[in-house]
Design a protein around this motif. Sequence first.
Motif, mmCIF file in Angstrom:
data_model
loop_
_atom_site.group_PDB
_atom_site.id
_atom_site.type_symbol
_atom_site.label_atom_id
_atom_site.label_comp_id
_atom_site.label_asym_id
_atom_site.label_seq_id
_atom_site.Cartn_x
_atom_site.Cartn_y
_atom_site.Cartn_z
ATOM 1 N N PRO A 1 -84.310 -45.606 -30.493
ATOM 2 C CA PRO A 1 -85.288 -44.784 -29.753
ATOM 3 C C PRO A 1 -84.691 -43.571 -29.053
ATOM 4 O O PRO A 1 -85.398 -42.936 -28.274
ATOM 5 N N GLU B 1 -97.346 -45.625 -24.140
ATOM 6 C CA GLU B 1 -96.139 -45.083 -24.772
ATOM 7 C C GLU B 1 -95.479 -44.104 -23.796
ATOM 8 O O GLU B 1 -96.176 -43.358 -23.103
ATOM 9 N N LYS C 1 -105.028 -36.629 -22.479
ATOM 10 C CA LYS C 1 -104.319 -37.624 -23.301
ATOM 11 C C LYS C 1 -102.899 -37.902 -22.845
ATOM 12 O O LYS C 1 -102.286 -38.875 -23.287
ATOM 13 N N MET C 2 -102.333 -37.018 -22.008
ATOM 14 C CA MET C 2 -100.930 -37.157 -21.612
ATOM 15 C C MET C 2 -100.772 -36.890 -20.125
ATOM 16 O O MET C 2 -101.486 -36.064 -19.557
ATOM 17 N N PHE D 1 -89.857 -35.139 -33.151
ATOM 18 C CA PHE D 1 -89.575 -36.537 -32.814
ATOM 19 C C PHE D 1 -90.926 -37.141 -32.461
ATOM 20 O O PHE D 1 -91.743 -36.484 -31.823
ATOM 21 N N TRP D 2 -91.167 -38.408 -32.849
ATOM 22 C CA TRP D 2 -92.508 -38.925 -32.616
ATOM 23 C C TRP D 2 -92.514 -40.432 -32.428
ATOM 24 O O TRP D 2 -91.593 -41.135 -32.844
ATOM 25 N N GLY D 3 -93.586 -40.863 -31.782
ATOM 26 C CA GLY D 3 -93.895 -42.278 -31.652
ATOM 27 C C GLY D 3 -95.260 -42.516 -32.256
ATOM 28 O O GLY D 3 -95.615 -41.907 -33.279
ATOM 29 N N ASP D 4 -96.024 -43.419 -31.650
ATOM 30 C CA ASP D 4 -97.372 -43.713 -32.155
ATOM 31 C C ASP D 4 -98.420 -42.752 -31.598
ATOM 32 O O ASP D 4 -99.421 -42.480 -32.259
ATOM 33 N N LYS D 5 -98.215 -42.278 -30.359
ATOM 34 C CA LYS D 5 -99.254 -41.502 -29.682
ATOM 35 C C LYS D 5 -98.868 -40.059 -29.410
ATOM 36 O O LYS D 5 -99.728 -39.241 -29.071
ATOM 37 N N MET D 6 -97.553 -39.756 -29.511
ATOM 38 C CA MET D 6 -97.093 -38.418 -29.151
ATOM 39 C C MET D 6 -96.076 -37.915 -30.161
ATOM 40 O O MET D 6 -95.303 -38.701 -30.711
ATOM 41 N N LEU D 7 -96.072 -36.601 -30.346
ATOM 42 C CA LEU D 7 -95.029 -35.929 -31.126
ATOM 43 C C LEU D 7 -94.410 -34.842 -30.263
ATOM 44 O O LEU D 7 -95.127 -34.041 -29.647
ATOM 45 N N PHE D 8 -93.067 -34.838 -30.198
ATOM 46 C CA PHE D 8 -92.319 -33.799 -29.489
ATOM 47 C C PHE D 8 -91.853 -32.771 -30.501
ATOM 48 O O PHE D 8 -91.323 -33.130 -31.563
ATOM 49 N N VAL E 1 -95.357 -30.928 -26.581
ATOM 50 C CA VAL E 1 -95.747 -32.319 -26.830
ATOM 51 C C VAL E 1 -97.204 -32.326 -27.280
ATOM 52 O O VAL E 1 -98.042 -31.670 -26.650
ATOM 53 N N PHE E 2 -97.473 -33.041 -28.363
ATOM 54 C CA PHE E 2 -98.825 -33.124 -28.917
ATOM 55 C C PHE E 2 -99.316 -34.567 -28.892
ATOM 56 O O PHE E 2 -98.567 -35.499 -29.225
ATOM 57 N N SER E 3 -100.575 -34.751 -28.520
ATOM 58 C CA SER E 3 -101.209 -36.062 -28.641
ATOM 59 C C SER E 3 -102.648 -35.837 -29.086
ATOM 60 O O SER E 3 -103.337 -35.019 -28.482
ATOM 61 N N PHE F 1 -87.784 -42.279 -26.833
ATOM 62 C CA PHE F 1 -89.135 -42.807 -27.037
ATOM 63 C C PHE F 1 -89.112 -44.306 -26.723
ATOM 64 O O PHE F 1 -88.251 -45.030 -27.237
#
Lengths: 109, 109
Positions: A2, B49, B27-28, A23-30, A98-100, B77
């Motif tokens: 992580p 998250e 959302k964030m 870089f990303w997870g389930d809810k956010m992308l950096f 950061v996008f969600s 993350f």
Amino acid sequence: MPVYVPAQRQPKELFPGALSRTFWGDKMLFSLLDLAAGSVVPRHSHPHEQAGIVLEGELEFTIGDETHLVKAGEIFFIPGGVEHSVKVGAQPAKALDVFSPVREEYKWA
Amino acid sequence: MPVYVPAQRQPKELFPGALSRTFWGDKMLFSLLDLAAGSVVPRHSHPHEQAGIVLEGELEFTIGDETHLVKAGEIFFIPGGVEHSVKVGAQPAKALDVFSPVREEYKWA
């Protein structure tokens, strides 16, 4: 794993003069951006909420009808669906976007 | 007004030695942290998250059963529901934590 070291990640040229490492997870992308002096992100919108911090340099954001100069250490929020553009100042800049939800089309590694 | 100058925002002490300034959209939620040398965020979890970037200094994260040293410029993350703790290094540190969905209990201004 992580934890990510950006220098080990291959960048992609998102716009001329704008290199992005994502870089990303389930809810956010950096999206970590290296921006050339004077480069421009043209006006656009997306349904994703976007927020970020300027890490170095200065960015002139136009968000909807308002223009804001955002300096290093300052934070911005752009609601989903709102048109925005960015002009980089006279010095190179770095910023974290950061996008969600996750922007699926930005998943590059 | 979608642009924020953190120095104009009142911080809250989240843990001893950990000052947080928060900013949020739909959302964030961003938590900008000023961390005293040697301070500790005890092991905990939350359904949100969490992701972030170390801005200055070094943080030792334990995420689940793995421990990682995260240096300035590096990104982490933490999936929702996974236990984690943080130890700040021998120098003060700054970090940006981002939570999705918004941590309602972190909305202070």
